[in-house]
Design a protein around this motif. Structure first.
Motif, PDB file in Angstrom:
ATOM      1  N   GLU A  44       0.855  -1.185   0.306  1.00  0.00           N
ATOM      2  CA  GLU A  44       0.259  -0.179   0.034  1.00  0.00           C
ATOM      3  C   GLU A  44       1.098   1.222   0.302  1.00  0.00           C
ATOM      4  O   GLU A  44       0.439   2.089  -0.845  1.00  0.00           O
ATOM      5  CB  GLU A  44      -0.876   0.019   0.831  1.00  0.00           C
ATOM      6  N   ARG A  45       1.580   1.074   0.639  1.00  0.00           N
ATOM      7  CA  ARG A  45       2.608   2.349   0.930  1.00  0.00           C
ATOM      8  C   ARG A  45       3.647   2.674  -0.329  1.00  0.00           C
ATOM      9  O   ARG A  45       3.501   3.670  -1.143  1.00  0.00           O
ATOM     10  CB  ARG A  45       3.520   2.591   1.860  1.00  0.00           C
ATOM     11  N   ARG A  46       3.929   1.576  -1.021  1.00  0.00           N
ATOM     12  CA  ARG A  46       4.613   1.971  -2.298  1.00  0.00           C
ATOM     13  C   ARG A  46       4.177   1.393  -3.591  1.00  0.00           C
ATOM     14  O   ARG A  46       4.985   1.407  -4.821  1.00  0.00           O
ATOM     15  CB  ARG A  46       5.395   0.676  -2.149  1.00  0.00           C
ATOM     16  N   THR A  47       2.535   1.603  -3.522  1.00  0.00           N
ATOM     17  CA  THR A  47       2.144   1.900  -4.936  1.00  0.00           C
ATOM     18  C   THR A  47       1.833   2.700  -5.999  1.00  0.00           C
ATOM     19  O   THR A  47       1.779   3.900  -5.398  1.00  0.00           O
ATOM     20  CB  THR A  47       0.510   0.545  -5.087  1.00  0.00           C
ATOM     21  N   PRO A  48       2.620   2.241  -7.026  1.00  0.00           N
ATOM     22  CA  PRO A  48       3.131   3.652  -7.833  1.00  0.00           C
ATOM     23  C   PRO A  48       1.235   4.180  -8.449  1.00  0.00           C
ATOM     24  O   PRO A  48       0.494   3.530  -8.209  1.00  0.00           O
ATOM     25  CB  PRO A  48       3.775   3.150  -8.671  1.00  0.00           C
ATOM     26  N   ALA A  49       1.022   5.851  -8.859  1.00  0.00           N
ATOM     27  CA  ALA A  49       0.603   6.515  -9.184  1.00  0.00           C
ATOM     28  C   ALA A  49      -0.168   5.526  -9.889  1.00  0.00           C
ATOM     29  O   ALA A  49       1.344   5.118 -11.360  1.00  0.00           O
ATOM     30  CB  ALA A  49       0.842   7.971  -9.445  1.00  0.00           C
ATOM     31  N   GLY A  50      -1.603   5.379 -10.403  1.00  0.00           N
ATOM     32  CA  GLY A  50      -2.234   5.486 -11.839  1.00  0.00           C
ATOM     33  C   GLY A  50      -2.253   3.653 -11.293  1.00  0.00           C
ATOM     34  O   GLY A  50      -3.154   3.216 -12.486  1.00  0.00           O
ATOM     35  N   SER A  51      -2.089   3.334 -10.420  1.00  0.00           N
ATOM     36  CA  SER A  51      -2.258   1.558  -9.748  1.00  0.00           C
ATOM     37  C   SER A  51      -2.919   1.624  -9.134  1.00  0.00           C
ATOM     38  O   SER A  51      -3.005   2.675  -7.786  1.00  0.00           O
ATOM     39  CB  SER A  51      -1.134   1.205  -9.909  1.00  0.00           C
ATOM     40  N   THR A  52      -3.620   0.423  -8.202  1.00  0.00           N
ATOM     41  CA  THR A  52      -4.175   0.597  -6.879  1.00  0.00           C
ATOM     42  C   THR A  52      -3.337  -0.575  -6.272  1.00  0.00           C
ATOM     43  O   THR A  52      -2.716  -1.092  -7.062  1.00  0.00           O
ATOM     44  CB  THR A  52      -5.359  -0.306  -7.078  1.00  0.00           C
ATOM     45  N   PRO A  53      -3.571  -0.842  -5.111  1.00  0.00           N
ATOM     46  CA  PRO A  53      -2.913  -1.717  -4.056  1.00  0.00           C
ATOM     47  C   PRO A  53      -3.434  -3.632  -4.816  1.00  0.00           C
ATOM     48  O   PRO A  53      -2.192  -4.484  -4.295  1.00  0.00           O
ATOM     49  CB  PRO A  53      -3.247  -1.286  -3.121  1.00  0.00           C
ATOM     50  N   LEU A  54      -4.199  -3.219  -5.279  1.00  0.00           N
ATOM     51  CA  LEU A  54      -4.648  -4.551  -5.216  1.00  0.00           C
ATOM     52  C   LEU A  54      -4.006  -5.057  -6.773  1.00  0.00           C
ATOM     53  O   LEU A  54      -3.736  -6.070  -7.226  1.00  0.00           O
ATOM     54  CB  LEU A  54      -6.433  -4.814  -5.948  1.00  0.00           C
ATOM     55  N   ASP A  55      -3.991  -4.538  -7.447  1.00  0.00           N
ATOM     56  CA  ASP A  55      -3.470  -4.297  -8.950  1.00  0.00           C
ATOM     57  C   ASP A  55      -1.713  -5.126  -8.702  1.00  0.00           C
ATOM     58  O   ASP A  55      -1.092  -5.582  -9.645  1.00  0.00           O
ATOM     59  CB  ASP A  55      -3.537  -3.132  -9.727  1.00  0.00           C
ATOM     60  N   GLU A  56      -1.636  -3.952  -7.819  1.00  0.00           N
ATOM     61  CA  GLU A  56       0.286  -3.587  -7.487  1.00  0.00           C
ATOM     62  C   GLU A  56       0.411  -4.972  -6.854  1.00  0.00           C
ATOM     63  O   GLU A  56       1.286  -5.668  -6.993  1.00  0.00           O
ATOM     64  CB  GLU A  56       0.642  -2.059  -6.639  1.00  0.00           C
ATOM     65  N   PHE A  57      -0.314  -5.761  -5.944  1.00  0.00           N
ATOM     66  CA  PHE A  57      -0.780  -7.424  -4.986  1.00  0.00           C
ATOM     67  C   PHE A  57      -0.084  -8.272  -6.797  1.00  0.00           C
ATOM     68  O   PHE A  57       0.583  -9.257  -6.502  1.00  0.00           O
ATOM     69  CB  PHE A  57      -1.014  -7.445  -4.293  1.00  0.00           C
ATOM     70  N   PHE A  58      -0.899  -7.999  -7.326  1.00  0.00           N
ATOM     71  CA  PHE A  58      -0.963  -9.446  -8.281  1.00  0.00           C
ATOM     72  C   PHE A  58      -0.153  -9.020  -9.650  1.00  0.00           C
ATOM     73  O   PHE A  58       0.426 -10.096  -9.610  1.00  0.00           O
ATOM     74  CB  PHE A  58      -2.655  -9.370  -9.272  1.00  0.00           C
ATOM     75  N   ARG A  59       0.588  -7.931  -9.763  1.00  0.00           N
ATOM     76  CA  ARG A  59       2.026  -7.471 -10.603  1.00  0.00           C
ATOM     77  C   ARG A  59       3.218  -8.710  -9.780  1.00  0.00           C
ATOM     78  O   ARG A  59       3.872  -8.981  -9.752  1.00  0.00           O
ATOM     79  CB  ARG A  59       1.829  -6.073 -10.757  1.00  0.00           C
ATOM     80  N   LEU A  60       2.727  -7.790  -8.303  1.00  0.00           N
ATOM     81  CA  LEU A  60       4.441  -8.220  -7.239  1.00  0.00           C
ATOM     82  C   LEU A  60       4.087  -9.891  -7.496  1.00  0.00           C
ATOM     83  O   LEU A  60       4.878 -10.703  -7.612  1.00  0.00           O
ATOM     84  CB  LEU A  60       4.017  -7.874  -6.082  1.00  0.00           C
ATOM     85  N   LEU A  61       2.905 -10.681  -7.477  1.00  0.00           N
ATOM     86  CA  LEU A  61       3.003 -12.398  -7.751  1.00  0.00           C
ATOM     87  C   LEU A  61       3.440 -12.881  -8.586  1.00  0.00           C
ATOM     88  O   LEU A  61       3.988 -13.583  -8.054  1.00  0.00           O
ATOM     89  CB  LEU A  61       0.661 -12.268  -7.215  1.00  0.00           C
ATOM     90  N   ASP A  62       3.063 -12.329  -9.444  1.00  0.00           N
ATOM     91  CA  ASP A  62       3.121 -12.877 -11.278  1.00  0.00           C
ATOM     92  C   ASP A  62       4.487 -12.567 -10.993  1.00  0.00           C
ATOM     93  O   ASP A  62       5.539 -13.887 -11.388  1.00  0.00           O
ATOM     94  CB  ASP A  62       2.961 -12.651 -12.317  1.00  0.00           C
ATOM     95  N   ASP A  63       5.989 -11.419 -10.266  1.00  0.00           N
ATOM     96  CA  ASP A  63       6.988 -11.294 -10.116  1.00  0.00           C
ATOM     97  C   ASP A  63       7.594 -12.327  -9.238  1.00  0.00           C
ATOM     98  O   ASP A  63       8.612 -13.088  -9.343  1.00  0.00           O
ATOM     99  CB  ASP A  63       7.473 -10.315  -9.875  1.00  0.00           C
ATOM    100  N   PHE A  64       6.780 -12.803  -8.031  1.00  0.00           N
ATOM    101  CA  PHE A  64       7.232 -13.648  -7.177  1.00  0.00           C
ATOM    102  C   PHE A  64       7.172 -14.826  -7.390  1.00  0.00           C
ATOM    103  O   PHE A  64       8.314 -15.570  -7.526  1.00  0.00           O
ATOM    104  CB  PHE A  64       6.511 -13.291  -6.033  1.00  0.00           C
TER     105      PHE A  64
END
Length: 122
Positions: free
Chosen positions: A92-112
């Motif tokens: 939540e604290r590092r989600t870039p502008a233009g994205s949502t924390p949930l979108d960022e989670f799934f992007r990070l999940l794919d990378d993980f």
């Protein structure tokens, strides 16, 4: 986005899910059904329930989302931090502008999943 080489997902009943990643894919496909307002706190609660159910039913499945487990350790390495914050707070604290924390989670999940060898469920 899904890990390279993984097939496109389709909506199915949660009982048909084979592991936590399959279940998370169902949440990705229909977040409004599972997470009021797209909240990562709600996602964490769902995953906590998932983990508790594994323990209650003596199911042995790799699970990276418990506090201080693989996903959080990977995330700290990714961000280059050492922190006592949960993975929810870190995202939540590092989600870039233009994205949502949930979108960022799934992007990070794919990378993980790309970066981390996954143990098959027994």
């Amino acid at each position: 986005m899904r890990p390279e080489g993984s097939p496109a997902s389709s909506v199915k009943h949660w009982r048909e899910c084979s592991d936590v990643y399959d279940f998370l894919e169902q949440i990705r496909l229909r977040p409004g059904m599972w997470l009021p307002g797209g909240s990562l706190q709600h996602l964490r609660s769902v995953l906590t329930g998932y983990r508790v159910a594994l323990a209650v039913h003596s199911c042995h499945e790799p699970f990276a989302f418990w506090p201080e487990e693989d996903f959080l350790n990977w995330l700290h390495g990714r961000y280059g931090v050492s922190s006592s914050l949960t993975w929810v707070a870190e995202i939540e604290r590092r989600t870039p502008a233009g994205s949502t924390p949930l979108d960022e989670f799934f992007r990070l999940l794919d990378d993980f999943r790309r970066d981390t060898p996954q143990e098959p469920a027994p």
